[in-house]
Design an enzyme around this catalytic site. Sequence first.
Site, PDB file in Angstrom:
ATOM      1  N   SER A   1       0.887  -1.109  -0.106  1.00  0.00           N
ATOM      2  CA  SER A   1      -0.125   0.191   0.011  1.00  0.00           C
ATOM      3  C   SER A   1       0.932   1.194   0.036  1.00  0.00           C
ATOM      4  CB  SER A   1      -0.677   0.038   1.335  1.00  0.00           C
ATOM      5  OG  SER A   1      -0.516   0.613   2.349  1.00  0.00           O
ATOM      6  N   VAL A   2       0.240   2.312  -0.440  1.00  0.00           N
ATOM      7  CA  VAL A   2       0.798   3.596  -0.364  1.00  0.00           C
ATOM      8  C   VAL A   2       1.319   4.169   0.997  1.00  0.00           C
ATOM      9  CG1 VAL A   2      -1.243   4.967  -0.078  1.00  0.00           C
ATOM     10  CG2 VAL A   2       0.446   5.771  -1.324  1.00  0.00           C
ATOM     11  N   LYS A   3       0.816   3.495   1.902  1.00  0.00           N
ATOM     12  CA  LYS A   3       0.900   4.028   3.392  1.00  0.00           C
ATOM     13  C   LYS A   3       2.212   3.649   3.840  1.00  0.00           C
ATOM     14  CE  LYS A   3      -3.141   5.642   4.508  1.00  0.00           C
ATOM     15  NZ  LYS A   3      -3.418   7.107   4.801  1.00  0.00           N
ATOM     16  N   ASP A   4       3.007   2.758   3.019  1.00  0.00           N
ATOM     17  CA  ASP A   4       4.549   2.413   3.535  1.00  0.00           C
ATOM     18  C   ASP A   4       5.217   3.572   3.554  1.00  0.00           C
ATOM     19  OD1 ASP A   4       3.428  -0.224   3.506  1.00  0.00           O
ATOM     20  OD2 ASP A   4       4.776  -0.793   1.960  1.00  0.00           O
TER      21      ASP A   4
END
Length: 456
Positions: free
Chosen positions: A41-44
């Site tokens: 995910s982009v949250k990494d």
Amino acid sequence: MYYNSIIETIGNTPLVKLNKVTKGIKGTVLAKVEYFNPGNSVKDRMAVKMIDDAEKSGKLKPGGTIIEGTSGNTGMGLALTAIAKGYKCIFTVSDKQSQEKINILRAVGAEVIVCPTNVAPEDPRSYYSVAKRLSHEIPNSIYPNQYDNLSNTAAHYETTGPEIWEQTEGKITHYACGVGTGGTMCGVSKYLKEKNPQVFALGLDTYGSVFKKYKETGVFDENEIFPYMTEGIGEDILPKNVDFSLIDAFIKVTDKDAAVMTRRLAREEGLFVGWSCGSAVFGALEYAREHLKEGDVMVIILPDHGTRYLNKIYNDTWMKDHGFLESRDFATAKDIIQSKNGSDRLLTIEKNMRVSDAVRLLHKEGISQIPVTDEEHIVGSLTDSKILGQLIENPEIKDQPVSQLMDPPFKFVGMDNTLDVLSSLIDRENKALLVRDERNKIHIITQADLLMAMTS
């Protein structure tokens, strides 16, 4: 060449052209596929940035504990970072999050605490409040707070924005992104607008969230807030990472439209993505049909991977049960409202009305429950069974205002919620449901309405 740990592989995700779902749209529509990050995910990106900054400031010390409220993806990024750097993790999640997300977080060694969704953010049971409380109680711990921690926005200003600019060779004209914490939306938008102030930034919101109305009116309207099912976008708070000056417009997307588009992306584009990806694409394409011209280039952020939703939107039975498959015969809240054939006047009573007068109104109208208002705001509810019980105990209550014995307001639900969902929300404590339609008009759904829908 090799990497020293898994977190060094974060970033540099591909940009992929959408071909099938964009039929009839002028210009080029590209997807930034963030599930290529190691945590899918982009949250990494912002998870690593928040921890790096906490270390540099001295807030996080060796052997410490990271405590965060998350919809799942931020937790995964933080967990991978914790593994690489030697920290412990405790995550609070709302009970609407998919079981896959919870299982994945536990698989990478995190402790997960599930909290109720349908409570106010300041309620001590909310996943925001529980995370904050634990961070005060546990020694050597930090609460990164992805909502208000500006390292979130900085991560995307420093990485995602430059990647998009370089991958499009500076030709991007439109940028679209779902808005939750606001970090991805605003970090990327800030970078792109510094490169070219004419880049249009479109935020994708969901029904039940406050963002769109706040952007357009500057009013935080609690009447906009009601339960919704899409995970990862929309909020009932205003995070500090949401800089509305960097968002040119919002479009709202229903749970159903998002779910159906997510499945289309898998079937038609080969992109096995998460639910909020469908929200982003559906809303972005709605805008693109009207506004994109030949030569324009739109980039849409696809935040996460479909493995988080195997038992939800990629499960045909679940989709049918919630009325999200087109070949369905499942009544929704919208169907129930329309079946009333115009008899949709919402009766309410003011909180200062005498109980005896309220009883006469209930009898006259032939109803057993009614919302209670304070001027234009719904502040409670009243049922005939509650009045009867109170009158038996204290007959003098008939001369008191209804505010003395009213219950909490009936729950608001989304227009797309189906009979099984609606019936599960009506119980001894909640005798009816409220629905806000596209015209901002409020309707009531009672147990009798549900019975009629089930037997018609």
